[in-house]
Design an enzyme around this catalytic site. Structure first.
Site, short mmCIF file in Angstrom:
data_model
loop_
_atom_site.label_atom_id
_atom_site.label_comp_id
_atom_site.label_asym_id
_atom_site.label_seq_id
_atom_site.Cartn_x
_atom_site.Cartn_y
_atom_site.Cartn_z
N GLU A 194 0.85 -1.19 0.00
CA GLU A 194 0.00 0.00 0.00
C GLU A 194 0.88 1.24 0.00
OE1 GLU A 194 -2.14 0.99 3.63
OE2 GLU A 194 -1.45 -0.89 4.51
N CYS A 254 -3.45 -3.40 4.67
CA CYS A 254 -2.50 -4.42 5.14
C CYS A 254 -2.93 -5.84 4.77
CB CYS A 254 -2.36 -4.36 6.65
SG CYS A 254 -1.76 -2.79 7.22
N HIS A 256 -2.01 -9.78 12.46
CA HIS A 256 -1.50 -8.54 11.87
C HIS A 256 -1.14 -7.64 13.05
CE1 HIS A 256 -1.03 -4.79 9.91
NE2 HIS A 256 -2.12 -4.27 10.46
P1 HMG Z 1 -2.98 6.86 21.60
O1 HMG Z 1 -3.73 8.15 21.55
O2 HMG Z 1 -1.53 6.94 21.84
O3 HMG Z 1 -3.69 5.85 22.60
O4 HMG Z 1 -3.20 6.12 20.21
P2 HMG Z 1 -3.74 5.78 24.20
O5 HMG Z 1 -3.51 7.11 24.81
O6 HMG Z 1 -5.03 5.12 24.45
O7 HMG Z 1 -2.51 4.85 24.61
C1 HMG Z 1 -2.30 3.59 24.04
C2 HMG Z 1 -2.14 2.58 25.17
O8 HMG Z 1 -1.00 2.96 25.96
C3 HMG Z 1 -3.32 2.51 26.13
O9 HMG Z 1 -3.49 1.16 26.49
C4 HMG Z 1 -2.86 3.30 27.33
O10 HMG Z 1 -3.50 2.93 28.55
C5 HMG Z 1 -1.39 2.92 27.35
P3 HMG Z 1 -4.94 0.45 26.35
O11 HMG Z 1 -5.89 1.24 27.14
O12 HMG Z 1 -5.26 0.56 24.86
O13 HMG Z 1 -4.69 -0.93 26.81
N1 HMG Z 1 -0.57 3.88 28.10
C6 HMG Z 1 0.40 3.50 28.95
N2 HMG Z 1 0.85 2.30 29.33
C7 HMG Z 1 1.88 2.23 30.23
N3 HMG Z 1 2.43 3.34 30.75
C8 HMG Z 1 2.03 4.57 30.41
C9 HMG Z 1 0.95 4.71 29.47
N4 HMG Z 1 0.31 5.74 28.90
C10 HMG Z 1 -0.62 5.23 28.06
N5 HMG Z 1 2.61 5.65 30.93
C11 HMG Z 1 -3.27 4.42 18.59
C12 HMG Z 1 -2.93 4.75 20.02
C13 HMG Z 1 -3.02 2.94 18.33
C14 HMG Z 1 -4.75 4.73 18.32
C15 HMG Z 1 -2.39 5.29 17.66
O14 HMG Z 1 -1.05 4.94 17.85
C16 HMG Z 1 -2.74 5.16 16.20
O15 HMG Z 1 -3.62 5.86 15.69
N6 HMG Z 1 -2.00 4.27 15.45
C17 HMG Z 1 -2.23 4.03 14.04
C18 HMG Z 1 -3.49 3.21 13.76
C19 HMG Z 1 -3.36 1.78 14.19
O16 HMG Z 1 -2.27 1.25 14.31
N7 HMG Z 1 -4.52 1.11 14.35
C20 HMG Z 1 -4.51 -0.32 14.68
C21 HMG Z 1 -5.72 -1.05 14.12
S1 HMG Z 1 -5.94 -0.74 12.38
C22 HMG Z 1 -4.73 -1.73 11.61
O17 HMG Z 1 -4.13 -2.55 12.21
C23 HMG Z 1 -4.49 -1.46 10.16
C24 HMG Z 1 -3.21 -0.69 9.86
O18 HMG Z 1 -2.10 -1.53 9.97
C25 HMG Z 1 -3.29 -0.09 8.45
C26 HMG Z 1 -3.65 -0.97 7.26
O19 HMG Z 1 -4.47 -1.85 7.30
O20 HMG Z 1 -3.11 -0.66 6.19
C27 HMG Z 1 -3.01 0.48 10.80
#
Ligand code: HMG
Length: 398
Positions: A89, A121, A243
């Protein structure tokens, strides 16, 4: 009247060889955490990521793909390859398939068909299934499947720490030496905007939280269809590869599946079913189409005595399409792995400073036909992007 010819019976089709390649440089997420004023535990535990592969100027989907594929086409297999399917992609051209460059760099037969596939993906899984179908029809031939991507998000966004890059190449044959891929699958498709990249943008747009919810929903639905289509029972599956946009996503997905099937497993038991598959992704990051197969490579290189074990695979591509299927590891598979090369390639990588990472991220891809000679290629062995001139990318093997 035409006499219809039947193919000789074959027993199995699947993965005969598998290898991956990633960039020669990486950013330690501790550096990014410090720069962004974020507790590094968020990256290490919240996302489950430590390092992020960052491509240099001379590295892209073609060079990574060629590097990975060069290892899987040895031992007289090159001339058996009748088709190369390139899943990505991160297309470098709206028209020409990136695999055509790889075809030349690898010296494949001129009567080999080459095509590029896309669905976020997920597309490498469609490529794998199509490759299996082609080999079932022509069992003496081999199909080269390559998944290669550079995951890019805007700087200073929550998604930034989930970048990465990598390619996985797999040779699909009859009587494979690594894993038999079973024909039963469960698919799920739904038109959603969780992650996408419009033609004008070099980075993905993402509705982060929604994308993780869609991943979970698609997993459960793909699993349900897999069961409906006579897939293996949960208890028959020994290991799970997901994935992995970040490794914690796999852990959460597997816990969700365990709950959905009422597996009765403890968290420790559930986590153990995918632990070995997370290792490479933790230090490479998202590699989009390659990510699921990088998990599989990680399981093969880090798992103990997997022969005869059944491995579940969950492929997810935003937008979205998911597929659940399974493979069985073949006796003697260890003799056909490239584990040492994989480990060495990761150890030999160079750590970037934050400033170097931003410089790599911003490297120009000229839109006016201007010539750019990529100086960094001179210091690297293997496949490289040497220059871009007159809107044409020039690749070579140094
Ligand atoms: P974010 O705003 O950083 O999320 O975005 P957050 O604030 O909820 O933090 C993430 C986790 O870290 C949470 O854990 C927090 O609690 C934890 P959870 O509640 O989820 O279990 N956390 C901590 N842990 C320990 N110590 C700390 C601490 N602070 C926070 N101090 C997000 C996270 C994944 C949304 C962002 O990184 C993002 O948008 N990433 C890109 C999209 C993505 O990867 N999506 C995954 C599903 S879609 C997919 O897999 C397809 C893809 O590969 C593309 C394709 O298909 O081509 C992306």
């Amino acid at each position: 009247m035409t006499q219809l010819q039947t193919n000789p019976q074959i027993n199995t089709v699947g993965i005969d060889q598998i290898s991956f390649a990633t960039s020669k440089s990486y950013l330690d997420l501790a550096v990014l955490a410090e720069r962004n004023g974020i507790d590094v535990a968020k990256y290490h535990y919240g996302l489950g990521q430590e390092l992020m592969a960052v491509p240099a100027h001379h590295e892209d989907i073609v060079t990574l793909a060629t590097d990975a594929a060069s290892r899987v086409i040895g031992e007289g297999k090159r001339n058996k390859i009748s088709t190369l399917i390139f899943a990505t992609e991160t297309g470098i051209d709206q028209s020409k398939a990136a695999g055509v460059y790889v075809h030349r760099l690898l010296g494949l037969r001129e009567d080999c068909r080459v095509v590029e596939m896309k669905q976020a993906c997920y597309s490498a899984t469609a490529a794998l299934q199509m490759a299996c179908a082609l080999v079932a029809r022509h069992p003496k031939e081999a199909v080269l499947v390559i998944a290669s991507d550079v995951a890019r998000y805007e700087l200073d966004t929550p998604a930034e720490a989930t970048q990465g890059c990598g390619a996985v190449a797999m040779l699909i044959t009859a009587e494979p030496r690594i894993a038999v891929v079973h024909p039963e699958v469960g698919n799920y498709t739904e038109d959603v905007m969780d992650f996408w990249r419009p033609n004008h943008s070099k980075t993905a747009l993402v509705d982060g939280k929604f994308s993780t919810e869609m991943y979970m929903k698609a997993l459960v639905n793909a699993w349900n269809y897999y069961q409906k289509n006579a897939g293996m029972a949960f208890s028959e599956l020994d290991h799970f590869c997901y994935h992995l946009p970040f490794s914690r996503m796999g852990v959460k997905a597997h816990r969700k599946l365990c709950e959905h099937v009422q597996s009765g497993l403890s968290r420790e038991q559930s986590d153990a079913q995918l632990a070995a598959s997370l290792e490479y992704n933790r230090v490479i990051g998202n590699s989009y189409t390659a990510s699921l197969y990088l998990s599989f490579a990680s399981l093969l290189d880090h798992g103990k005595d997997l022969a005869g074990d059944n491995v579940a695979m969950l492929s997810y591509g935003s937008g979205c399409v998911a597929e659940f299927f399974a493979a069985t590891i073949v006796d003697g598979y260890q003799q056909h792995l490239h584990s040492d090369i994989h480990e060495r390639s990761l150890l030999e990588r160079v750590a970037l400073s934050y400033e170097e990472y931003v410089e790599y991220w911003n490297y120009p891809d000229p839109v006016d036909g201007e010539e750019v000679v990529i100086e960094s290629h001179r210091h690297h062995k293997g496949p490289v992007l040497r220059s871009i001139r007159d809107h044409k990318r020039e690749y070579a093997i140094n």
